[in-house]
Every structure is written in C-alpha cells, then in structure tokens.
Design a protein around this motif. Structure first.
Motif, PDB file in Angstrom:
ATOM      1  N   GLY A   8       0.820  -1.214   0.000  1.00 47.34           N
ATOM      2  CA  GLY A   8       0.000   0.000   0.000  1.00 47.34           C
ATOM      3  C   GLY A   8       0.846   1.252   0.000  1.00 47.34           C
ATOM      4  O   GLY A   8       0.542   2.220  -0.725  1.00 47.34           O
ATOM      5  N   LEU A  12       0.971   4.042  -2.982  1.00 43.42           N
ATOM      6  CA  LEU A  12       0.723   5.448  -2.677  1.00 43.42           C
ATOM      7  C   LEU A  12       1.868   6.319  -3.183  1.00 43.42           C
ATOM      8  O   LEU A  12       1.647   7.394  -3.769  1.00 43.42           O
ATOM      9  CB  LEU A  12       0.538   5.630  -1.172  1.00 43.42           C
ATOM     10  N   ALA A  15       1.560   6.710  -6.895  1.00 41.80           N
ATOM     11  CA  ALA A  15       0.473   7.639  -7.229  1.00 41.80           C
ATOM     12  C   ALA A  15       0.919   9.087  -7.026  1.00 41.80           C
ATOM     13  O   ALA A  15       0.622   9.965  -7.860  1.00 41.80           O
ATOM     14  CB  ALA A  15      -0.758   7.332  -6.382  1.00 41.80           C
ATOM     15  N   VAL A  16       1.639   9.352  -5.944  1.00 42.69           N
ATOM     16  CA  VAL A  16       2.134  10.711  -5.682  1.00 42.69           C
ATOM     17  C   VAL A  16       3.125  11.129  -6.765  1.00 42.69           C
ATOM     18  O   VAL A  16       3.092  12.264  -7.266  1.00 42.69           O
ATOM     19  CB  VAL A  16       2.780  10.782  -4.287  1.00 42.69           C
TER      20      VAL A  16
END
Length: 569
Positions: A8, A12, A15-16
C-alpha cells in the motif's frame, strides 16, 4: 497485514510521483527537440516530409494538429499521451521485476524510475526516448516473463522493429536483448533457438512491412551511408564521457538511485560467480548493460536517461529483494526498511517539484502567439528547431551535432536558401541567430554560423518584435544620392520613412508599399532632412502588424538539466 502495508505504501508513493509528473508536464519548458519532433508531424501532413529516417513517429502522432491550432497545446497534449505511455512502461517494468524479484522489489524499482531527476524532467517530453523505453520494456517483458516459445520471441521482435524505425538509438538495447535471447532465454538449446529465430523473423517482417508503409508518400528513403555515419558520430568520435556535466548532475542529485544500482549490480555479479540464481543474475546484469553507453554516447544528455533508468532500476529491485530475504522473519523491521527505501526518492521528487514547478512555458506561449498574430497564414521562416511547427521551416536543425558538420563543410548555405525559399522571418531562439550582436560575441562556438551566412541574414532582416526579425533592409543615413543594394527575399515591402523615397526610379510615399523582385535595386531620399540624411526601412509585408505588448525578457529555451542540478542532492 504487514505485507499489505508495504504494498500500500509503495502504491501510494507511485500515485504521488505520477501526480508530481502530471503537474510538472504542464509547466516544464518545452525543449527544442519537442518542437522539432512536432514540426515533422506537420511537415508530413503538408506532404513536405523528405526523409523516412527517424520519422516513424509522424504515423503515431498525426492526430496532434487536430487537438489545437497552437503548437504549445499540441505539445502539452503529446505530453499527456506520453504520461499514459509512461504508466504502461511502469506496468511492464513492474511485471518484469515481479517475475524476477517479487512484488515489493518491483514496485520500488518503479518508484526509483519515476523519481529520477531526468525522468521527472524529460520522462514525457515529446521525443524518441519515452517511445524507445516502452518498446524495449515490452520486448524485455516478453522475453523474461513469457514461456520460452516462438510467440514471445516474435512479439519482442516486432516491438524492437518499431523501436528501430523510431530511432537508431534503439541500438543501445541490442546487448541486453542478446543476453535475454541467448544466455538467459531458455533452459535448453532447442527452445532458445526457436525463440531466437522467432525474434529475428518478427523483427525483419515488422521492420520491412512498417518501413514500406511509412515510406509511402515520402520522397526520400533511408540512406544506409547516412545511418552508418550517424552511428559513427554518435558512438565513435566523442571523447570518453562526452556529457560529464549531465552525468555528474544526476550522480549528485540521485545519489541513492546510483548507489543502490551499483549495489544491485555487485549482488548480481556475486550470485553469478557463486552459481546461485544464475538466470536471474544474468537478466539483472543485462538490464544494467545500457549504462555502458554513457562513456561513449555523444548525446548522453538528460533525456537519454529516460531510456536507461527503467532497465537500471531492476538492479535496485535486486537490493530490495535481498533485504526482504534477510528480514523475512522480522515483518516490522521489513516494513520499516521498505518505507525508508521508498520514502527517500519520494522526498527528493517533492524537492524537485518545488524547485522546478515555475511556469517555464509562458515565454514560449507569448512568442508563438505573437508570431501567429503577425503571420495569420503560414510562411517560410528560419529558426533553430521548427518552433513554429505549423509553418515550413527553412535551413538545418541547429543542434551542436548538425552545426558541427555544417562548419566542417565550410560552405555557406543561407544565400541560396533565401533566394529559393524566401523565408519571411527569423526567430532568434538559438545563439546562432542573435542578429543584433557581432558574430564574435555570439556565446558558444558550437552554435555559430559561418561568417558569410551570418552577414547575409543580418543584412536581409530587421528587428520586428523581441526575438522576431522579418525580411527587410535598413538604411541608417540615406541621402539624395542613389544607394544600390541586393535583395534576396522577393515580396511586398512597406517603406518606413518620413519622406518620399525613390526606389528604382519610382517615387514611393512614406508608409507606402512596393513589390520587389530578387536582385539589384537602387534607393534614395527625394527630399532628405536638414542634415541631408534619413533613416529608411524596407519591411517585408503590407504594413505587417506590430505587437504593442512588450516582448518577454526570459529565454525561450531552458537548459537540458534542471533547477538544483548543480546543488548537492
């Protein structure tokens, strides 16, 4: 639970990073190569493309001019499309890394790829490298993760045929593909040979078919001598590490990337020497091989790392996999290690965004908007790279690579170009076209025109607005005695003077217009001022529009590095 937390956090971080890249792509200065790449698309649509050599992208992006009338918006759209391709490249990198080293290690390879400074700067720029990276990763994915049969080899061959048509630069992946096909391809000789034959067949068939389709309607063909000459100049004539400045910049800024990459390479060598996981070690070393071009490749600028980084990041994944194996019985420590290793590039990417998120496109947008207002319809022009991509460019693409050949030949070219193609304006977007200064004061010898060419341009163009110079003649002290002059750019000219001017025996009122042919002309003032001399300008066009807004003071093009490049990472 710990495993899910690791994955996870990595997702994340990715994605950032993608959000950071999306934000940067809208503001990072558009490079001259991007405009040149776009100009080829427009030239093809006008039926003016003259080479099949390294122009296959016009078939892939011929839709760009339909999305907007402005070159800026077309390039920003291209960047969005290439960001989508970057996501595809990341998916291929992840799938390949997962098959070799596991999920977490593969995700961290993606994180380090996306956070590399030059990938943040050039990852979606409209040029060869993002396309080559995707094609190579597609081929590598087929060879590493698919069963060792003919189908995977053929698909990989097709992918590399597309890469070859896009750019000769695809040759940097040849050693890696050779290792994947031969040494690490299959457990026995027969399937290895079957896949090798399928790769060669797929490559040859796709290359022949796509080349013949691309060549339709293009007057020129690939000259094998030109291909060989280009390869020799790119790989064989430069001193060692021809782009040391760019290399040192990434070594400083991306120290963690390169340290982990080196560590992963050493781990693979150790595994190979000990006979452990021989196939995996060979694959990792094969993916590092393209880095060996850095000491010899002439154009190893920042954008070149877009093609190198994804492959090299698998060595980083090898280090992460080693950490995972050592901490397998300590899940909390493993989670902390994954977070630390993943967070470091994320923090550096955020810093990169803070330093480089200013609007680097405003000047370019202002210049192009002005040019389209002054010239509502396309006219021929001279500039560095085809920046006004929807207009026909005159003269060479003024890179250091091209200009070196031009100066070595020692033959002036612009007098004939002006006579034959009649460029209406010159856009000063390279030091070579700084017509307002003396030739010796032009910065950077690598961009200077031959003295004869510079004099021709300087004597046949007058400043119109900021970096925009239009065809014309200026007479600073014209009296009542005729002055002879040569005109190379035929057309309609506006006479800018305070008094009546006699041109070739015909009286022209102040602010009047006259059609002038190429050749010799004579001009004089009919009734000059008190001092017997006036300033008179012949400006191309029928009262060409003069913009009222001030020209931008910032440079049109930034460097190929980035803000913060020369600071410690």
């Amino acid at each position: 639970m710990i495993r899910r937390a690791q994955l996870g956090f990595c997702l994340l971080a990715i994605a950032v990073l993608l959000a950071i890249k999306f934000s940067l792509d809208r503001v990072l200065n558009l490079n001259w190569d991007e405009f040149h790449y776009l100009s080829k698309v427009h030239a093809h649509l006008r039926g003016e493309l003259t080479t099949v050599w390294q122009t296959f992208h016009v078939r892939l992006f011929g839709w760009l001019p339909a999305v907007s009338r402005t070159e800026i918006d077309q390039l920003l759209t291209a960047r969005k499309a290439l960001l989508g391709l970057q996501v595809g490249s990341c998916a291929l990198l992840y799938a390949t890394g997962r098959a070799l080293l596991g999920r977490a290690a593969a995700l961290i390879a993606v994180i380090y790829t996306l956070s590399l400074s030059y990938v943040l700067r050039h990852g979606e720029t409209f040029r060869f490298d993002p396309l080559l990276s995707f094609c190579f990763l597609a081929a590598a994915w087929c060879l590493v993760t698919r069963p060792p049969g003919a189908a995977a080899g053929a698909v990989a061959g097709v992918a590399m045929a597309v890469a070859t048509l896009i750019s000769i630069k695809s040759a940097i992946f040849a050693p890696t593909l050779a290792v994947l096909l031969l040494a690490a391809g299959a457990p026995t000789v027969r399937p290895m040979l079957r896949r090798l034959a399928a790769f060669g067949g797929g490559f040859a068939a796709a290359l022949g078919l796509l080349y013949s389709l691309h060549a339709r309607g293009i007057r020129s063909r690939i000259d094998i001598a030109d291909v060989g000459g280009t390869a020799e100049k790119l790989f064989g004539l430069a001193p060692l590490f021809p782009r040391k400045v760019q290399l040192l910049a990434t070594l400083r800024w991306d120290a963690a990337f390169w340290a982990l990459c080196a560590a992963g390479t050493v781990l693979a060598l150790v595994e190979l020497a000990r006979g452990r996981e021989r196939r995996r070690a060979l694959v990792i070393l094969a993916f590092v091989l393209p880095l060996a071009t850095l000491p010899v490749y002439r154009n190893a600028f920042g954008y070149f790392y877009v093609a190198l980084a994804p492959a090299a990041s698998l060595a980083i994944a090898a280090v992460v996999a080693k950490i995972e194996s050592r901490l397998a019985g300590r899940p909390v420590a493993l989670l902390l290690a994954v977070v630390v290793v993943s967070a470091a590039p994320l923090v550096q990417a955020a810093r990169f965004h803070r330093l480089n998120s200013g609007d680097g496109i405003a000047t370019q947008r202002s210049v192009l908007k002005t040019i389209h207002q002054v010239f509502p319809r396309p006219v021929p022009y001279i500039d560095r790279c085809g920046m006004v991509a929807s207009f026909p460019k005159v003269g060479p693409f003024m890179t250091t690579f091209v200009m070196a050949d031009y100066r070595r030949a020692g033959r002036p070219i612009f007098e004939e170009l002006l006579r034959r193609q009649r460029p209406a304006f010159v856009l000063h977007n390279t030091p070579a076209l700084a017509l307002q200064v003396r030739p010796r004061r032009i910065p950077g010898k690598s961009y200077r025109l031959l003295r004869r060419d510079f004099k021709i341009l300087r004597s046949h163009y007058v400043r119109h607005w900021g970096p925009l110079w239009v065809a014309g003649k200026r007479f600073r002290a014209l009296g009542d005695q005729p002055v002879a002059f040569d005109l190379l750019v035929a057309g309609t000219y506006t006479v800018e003077s305070k008094r009546v001017v006699e041109l070739d025996g015909r009286a022209i009122a102040a602010r009047g217009t006259v059609d002038l042919a190429q050749g010799r002309h004579r001009i004089r003032c009919v009734n000059p001022g008190d001092d017997g001399k006036d300033t008179v300008t012949l400006r191309w066009g029928d009262h060409l529009r003069r913009p009222k807004r001030k020209p931008p003071r910032a440079r049109i093009f930034d460097s190929l590095t980035f803000r913060g490049a020369h600071e410690p990472g």
